[in-house]
Write an enzyme that holds these catalytic residues in place. Sequence first.
Site, short mmCIF file in Angstrom:
data_model
loop_
_atom_site.label_atom_id
_atom_site.label_comp_id
_atom_site.label_asym_id
_atom_site.label_seq_id
_atom_site.Cartn_x
_atom_site.Cartn_y
_atom_site.Cartn_z
N ARG A 24 0.82 -1.22 0.00
CA ARG A 24 0.00 0.00 0.00
C ARG A 24 0.85 1.27 0.00
NH1 ARG A 24 -5.46 -0.26 1.70
NH2 ARG A 24 -6.28 -2.26 1.00
N ARG A 28 -3.39 6.92 0.91
CA ARG A 28 -3.84 8.14 1.60
C ARG A 28 -2.83 8.78 2.53
NH1 ARG A 28 -9.16 5.09 3.26
NH2 ARG A 28 -7.51 3.53 3.16
N ARG A 37 -7.40 11.96 -5.17
CA ARG A 37 -8.64 11.32 -4.71
C ARG A 37 -9.76 12.33 -4.48
NH1 ARG A 37 -11.83 8.73 -3.78
NH2 ARG A 37 -11.84 7.41 -1.94
N ASP A 72 -6.68 -2.78 -7.34
CA ASP A 72 -7.22 -3.40 -6.13
C ASP A 72 -7.53 -4.86 -6.40
OD1 ASP A 72 -8.31 -2.42 -3.31
OD2 ASP A 72 -9.59 -4.04 -4.03
N TYR A 147 -14.89 -11.65 0.62
CA TYR A 147 -15.59 -10.39 0.28
C TYR A 147 -16.90 -10.69 -0.43
CZ TYR A 147 -11.82 -7.41 1.87
OH TYR A 147 -10.92 -6.78 2.66
O1 CP3 Z 1 0.07 -1.69 -2.48
C1 CP3 Z 1 -0.23 -0.77 -3.28
O2 CP3 Z 1 0.20 0.38 -3.15
C2 CP3 Z 1 -1.08 -1.11 -4.49
C3 CP3 Z 1 -2.46 -0.82 -4.36
C4 CP3 Z 1 -3.40 -1.72 -3.60
C5 CP3 Z 1 -4.66 -1.26 -3.12
N1 CP3 Z 1 -5.34 -2.33 -2.61
C6 CP3 Z 1 -5.14 0.12 -3.20
C7 CP3 Z 1 -6.26 0.55 -2.36
C8 CP3 Z 1 -3.32 -3.08 -3.29
C9 CP3 Z 1 -2.17 -4.05 -3.53
C10 CP3 Z 1 -4.55 -3.44 -2.69
C11 CP3 Z 1 -4.85 -4.81 -2.28
C12 CP3 Z 1 -6.04 -5.06 -1.44
N2 CP3 Z 1 -7.28 -4.51 -1.56
C13 CP3 Z 1 -6.09 -6.02 -0.42
C14 CP3 Z 1 -4.97 -6.94 -0.04
C15 CP3 Z 1 -3.93 -6.22 0.73
C16 CP3 Z 1 -4.28 -5.96 2.14
O3 CP3 Z 1 -4.20 -4.80 2.56
O4 CP3 Z 1 -4.61 -6.93 2.84
C17 CP3 Z 1 -7.38 -6.00 0.13
C18 CP3 Z 1 -7.88 -6.85 1.27
C19 CP3 Z 1 -8.13 -5.05 -0.61
C20 CP3 Z 1 -9.55 -4.70 -0.45
C21 CP3 Z 1 -9.72 -3.29 -0.10
N3 CP3 Z 1 -9.56 -2.23 -0.96
C22 CP3 Z 1 -10.10 -2.77 1.16
C23 CP3 Z 1 -10.36 -3.59 2.40
C24 CP3 Z 1 -10.17 -1.38 1.00
C25 CP3 Z 1 -10.66 -0.39 2.00
C26 CP3 Z 1 -9.74 -0.25 3.13
C27 CP3 Z 1 -9.02 1.03 3.02
O5 CP3 Z 1 -7.79 1.01 3.18
O6 CP3 Z 1 -9.70 2.02 2.82
C28 CP3 Z 1 -9.79 -1.07 -0.32
C29 CP3 Z 1 -9.65 0.29 -0.92
C30 CP3 Z 1 -8.27 0.66 -1.35
N4 CP3 Z 1 -7.44 -0.13 -2.09
C31 CP3 Z 1 -7.61 1.89 -1.11
C32 CP3 Z 1 -6.38 1.84 -1.74
C33 CP3 Z 1 -5.33 2.93 -1.82
C34 CP3 Z 1 -8.20 3.07 -0.37
C35 CP3 Z 1 -9.05 3.80 -1.37
C36 CP3 Z 1 -9.26 5.24 -1.06
O7 CP3 Z 1 -8.47 6.06 -1.52
O8 CP3 Z 1 -10.26 5.54 -0.39
#
Ligand code: CP3
Length: 347
Positions: A24, A28, A37, A72, A147
């Site tokens: 990640r 943010r 965003r 994602d 999910y």
């Molecule tokens: O690592 C990176 O920088 C690449 C981008 C990336 C995102 N999601 C961007 C994202 C990666 C590799 C993921 C994987 C992901 N997504 C996982 C597995 C990794 C982990 O953390 O366990 C999972 C479970 C998800 C599902 C997901 N997507 C969730 C649970 C959420 C909401 C939680 C949160 O952090 O808000 C997302 C949204 C998400 N994916 C965001 C980002 C940057 C936040 C979006 C925003 O800007 O509001």
Amino acid sequence: MKNDTFLRACRREKTSYTPLWMMRQAGRYMSEYRALRAKYSMLELCKTPELAVQVTLQPLRLGFDAAILFADILLPLEPMGSSFEFAKGEGPVIHEPITSLAQIEKLRVIEPEDGLGYIMTSIGMLKKELQIPLIGFAGAPFTLASYLIEGGKSAHFVKTKKMMYEAPDAWNLLMSKLSEVVRRYMRKQVEAGADAMQLFDSWVGQLSAQDYVDYVKPHVAHILQDLQKNTNVPVIHFGTGTHALLEHQREAGGTVLGLDWRTPLAEGWKRVGHDRAVQGNMDPTVLFAPVEIAKKHAARVLDAAEGRAGHIFNLGHGILPETPVDTVKAIVDFVHEESTRQQEQRS
Ligand code: CP3
């Protein structure tokens, strides 16, 4: 490529310092990301290659040794037939969670070009810009299934496990469909130019070792064994809370095994075997501590790796949204400097 230190560490070749990236790393905690965003939704960022490329590049000024495509794990669910959104403050919301075999039968086992072409376009564009390796990724079938069934984030995974225990045929059909889509999708990202792949099984640590073996492992192995045989890129097999699962995850596959902070790195590496590389494993919340304390924790991770070839420094899970950027930068520099110093001392 100017800097392939990350790829060499994945292959357990000797490197002059320990490469690092952070899960990640685009997101943010960075003001540049928050500014974009404010104008675009998360899905718009993912689906517009120019924007996804821009976000992927944002954190690289901090000095990471690999880029990870901005996307994602849930994106393939949409073309499979399950729409979702990222709701404000709630995370992902699946519009029609799976409750029946009939819904699973309707899910499409897509080819990645049917609905995910934008991902391969972004990868192609990034490969022209980057001088460090690009990591592609996908979600593992258990994490994706959770999910789809729970409809979003979950504390106890009751609905998921209920289906797993009481309707094994439905469960296996769902897991087979997901793992075949993920296998094709990961292969396609490699063809498009990804230099390494990571399989995120973020929530698999919810399972006992026996349930992992019975209900999940064959599906994960379907993906990892195929990539291992038919591509030459390293694959990182990642999960959290996997203390009870490491030996089974090793058998399922992966060039590199992800370790979270609950398992000491030296112990985790011994258990997955020194014939594999490992990635991890600092607690992401350490980055909220004063920099000097965070550095001590980073040093502890480096010490546990004992300078052995095949360690990629990372957090044990994704970087959290309010993390101070200055501390991230300080840790990137510290890991580079300290591991260089240690390698020089050893040689
Ligand atoms: O690592 C990176 O920088 C690449 C981008 C990336 C995102 N999601 C961007 C994202 C990666 C590799 C993921 C994987 C992901 N997504 C996982 C597995 C990794 C982990 O953390 O366990 C999972 C479970 C998800 C599902 C997901 N997507 C969730 C649970 C959420 C909401 C939680 C949160 O952090 O808000 C997302 C949204 C998400 N994916 C965001 C980002 C940057 C936040 C979006 C925003 O800007 O509001």
